[in-house]
Motif scaffolding. Structure first.
Motif, PDB file in Angstrom:
ATOM      1  N   ARG A 266       0.628  -1.282  -0.071  1.00  0.00           N
ATOM      2  CA  ARG A 266       0.154   0.075  -0.124  1.00  0.00           C
ATOM      3  C   ARG A 266       0.929   1.396   0.162  1.00  0.00           C
ATOM      4  O   ARG A 266       0.425   2.337  -0.783  1.00  0.00           O
ATOM      5  CB  ARG A 266      -1.030   0.156   1.127  1.00  0.00           C
ATOM      6  CG  ARG A 266      -1.913   1.392   1.275  1.00  0.00           C
ATOM      7  CD  ARG A 266      -2.608   1.315   2.500  1.00  0.00           C
ATOM      8  NE  ARG A 266      -1.701   1.783   3.395  1.00  0.00           N
ATOM      9  CZ  ARG A 266      -1.421   3.134   3.750  1.00  0.00           C
ATOM     10  NH1 ARG A 266      -1.825   4.178   2.843  1.00  0.00           N
ATOM     11  NH2 ARG A 266      -0.309   3.622   4.649  1.00  0.00           N
ATOM     12  N   ARG A 267       1.859   1.283   0.602  1.00  0.00           N
ATOM     13  CA  ARG A 267       2.695   2.441   0.879  1.00  0.00           C
ATOM     14  C   ARG A 267       3.563   2.799  -0.443  1.00  0.00           C
ATOM     15  O   ARG A 267       3.767   3.767  -0.808  1.00  0.00           O
ATOM     16  CB  ARG A 267       3.701   2.433   2.227  1.00  0.00           C
ATOM     17  CG  ARG A 267       3.037   2.379   3.491  1.00  0.00           C
ATOM     18  CD  ARG A 267       3.828   2.642   4.648  1.00  0.00           C
ATOM     19  NE  ARG A 267       3.331   2.424   6.040  1.00  0.00           N
ATOM     20  CZ  ARG A 267       3.863   2.834   6.837  1.00  0.00           C
ATOM     21  NH1 ARG A 267       5.239   3.119   6.945  1.00  0.00           N
ATOM     22  NH2 ARG A 267       3.048   2.648   8.122  1.00  0.00           N
ATOM     23  N   ILE A 268       4.021   1.697  -0.934  1.00  0.00           N
ATOM     24  CA  ILE A 268       4.882   1.747  -2.089  1.00  0.00           C
ATOM     25  C   ILE A 268       4.126   2.146  -3.155  1.00  0.00           C
ATOM     26  O   ILE A 268       4.545   3.085  -4.135  1.00  0.00           O
ATOM     27  CB  ILE A 268       5.523   0.273  -2.321  1.00  0.00           C
ATOM     28  CG1 ILE A 268       6.776   0.241  -1.347  1.00  0.00           C
ATOM     29  CG2 ILE A 268       6.037   0.394  -3.838  1.00  0.00           C
ATOM     30  CD1 ILE A 268       7.657  -0.859  -1.894  1.00  0.00           C
ATOM     31  N   GLN A 269       2.743   1.669  -3.489  1.00  0.00           N
ATOM     32  CA  GLN A 269       1.990   2.018  -4.496  1.00  0.00           C
ATOM     33  C   GLN A 269       1.434   3.451  -4.586  1.00  0.00           C
ATOM     34  O   GLN A 269       1.049   3.914  -5.680  1.00  0.00           O
ATOM     35  CB  GLN A 269       0.692   0.990  -4.548  1.00  0.00           C
ATOM     36  CG  GLN A 269       0.968  -0.352  -4.919  1.00  0.00           C
ATOM     37  CD  GLN A 269       0.183  -1.530  -4.744  1.00  0.00           C
ATOM     38  OE1 GLN A 269      -1.098  -1.001  -4.297  1.00  0.00           O
ATOM     39  NE2 GLN A 269       0.545  -2.715  -4.476  1.00  0.00           N
ATOM     40  N   SER A 270       1.626   3.954  -3.287  1.00  0.00           N
ATOM     41  CA  SER A 270       1.022   5.342  -3.189  1.00  0.00           C
ATOM     42  C   SER A 270       2.364   6.179  -3.635  1.00  0.00           C
ATOM     43  O   SER A 270       2.119   7.704  -3.656  1.00  0.00           O
ATOM     44  CB  SER A 270       0.568   5.774  -1.800  1.00  0.00           C
ATOM     45  OG  SER A 270       1.766   5.571  -0.742  1.00  0.00           O
TER      46      SER A 270
END
Length: 283
Positions: free
Chosen positions: A144-148
């Motif tokens: 989730r963090r990397i995709q944001s």
């Protein structure tokens, strides 16, 4: 630790400081929880065979240097230190990483890589330098963090995979973006002077300890290989990934054996499937 930039400059790049891991979203185990039993070496020094924390041999020599470097042994050996429940004294030879920073380090501004970290004194080969500490995350939270992130964002998330002999792969995800320690400022190098070794003290959550891979001189920038390799040694799988055509960030380490791009872990960038979208509709 010394800081070259002003306090105003640092507040824009420094996370909330913590010397140790903290539990983040999705973490299976609280890194602060003590789950290992302590040894009973009260009257005699901790020795392999008699100390429950030392199975086969000493982890460190008499000068607190890691005895088996991963670069020489081809793979990192498990390191378990004595913990807070052990009856051995604080000066026990098997207590190194838990003592924290022992050398003067300095955060400074590099020419092309943003912030960096260097030493202000000589560091002998094998000595512990610092940890890479931050939030311990679950896999879904990591994605989730990397995709944001955008292409302009710095990624501090590290994925450590330990391959147990005839067993499963133990994954540990650490993110010091918002909460972390001085290890956050370490840059990548294809010819690093540090080696990362998982060290366990109180539980199975490893402390990501960085040891000097060679003698390091004062004012020298500290670095490690983000991929976990050493001296740019790649197997066929690694070579194949370099030619996948993925969007890679350039490497500015300046090493003679520079791979030109920063290491890339494609498994962390897999976007979740969206219902109702065909293969042709994917970007």
């Amino acid at each position: 630790m010394n800081c070259a930039p002003s306090q105003a400059d640092l507040c824009t790049c420094s996370p909330q400081y913590t010397p140790n891991h903290v539990a983040g979203p999705g973490a299976d185990t609280d890194p602060a929880q003590i789950t290992f039993p302590g040894c009973t070496c009260r009257r005699a020094p901790c020795h392999p065979g008699t100390c429950s924390c030392l199975r086969r041999e000493h982890n460190y020599d008499e000068r607190s240097r890691l005895r088996h470097m991963a670069s020489e042994a081809q793979c990192a050996r498990p390191v378990f230190e004595c913990n807070v429940l052990c009856q051995c004294p604080d000066h026990c030879r098997n207590r190194v990483v838990q003592r924290g920073l022992q050398f003067r380090l300095q955060v400074f501004r590099t020419e092309q890589k943003g912030w960096g970290l260097r030493t202000l004194e000589c560091i002998p080969k094998g000595r512990f330098v610092c940890e890479y500490a931050g939030e311990v995350l679950g896999g879904s939270e990591v994605q989730r963090r990397i995709q944001s992130q955008t292409i302009h964002d710095s990624n501090y998330i590290i994925a450590v995979r330990e391959h147990v002999w005839n067993g499963p792969v133990i994954e540990t995800f650490v993110d010091p973006t918002h909460t972390g320690n001085v290890g956050r400022f370490l840059n990548h190098s294809c010819e690093p002077n540090l080696l990362m070794t998982p060290v366990r003290t109180d539980s199975m959550v490893p402390r990501l300890a960085l040891f000097a891979a060679r003698d390091i001189l004062p004012e020298e920038e500290l670095s490690y290989d983000y991929s976990g390799r050493f001296l740019n040694q790649m197997d066929r799988e690694d070579q194949a990934r370099l030619h996948e055509g993925t969007l890679r960030k350039p490497c500015y380490c300046g090493a003679q054996a520079c791979a030109a791009f920063l290491p890339y872990d494609g498994s962390l960038y897999c976007p979740p499937e969206k219902p109702g979208i065909s293969e042709e509709g994917k970007v």
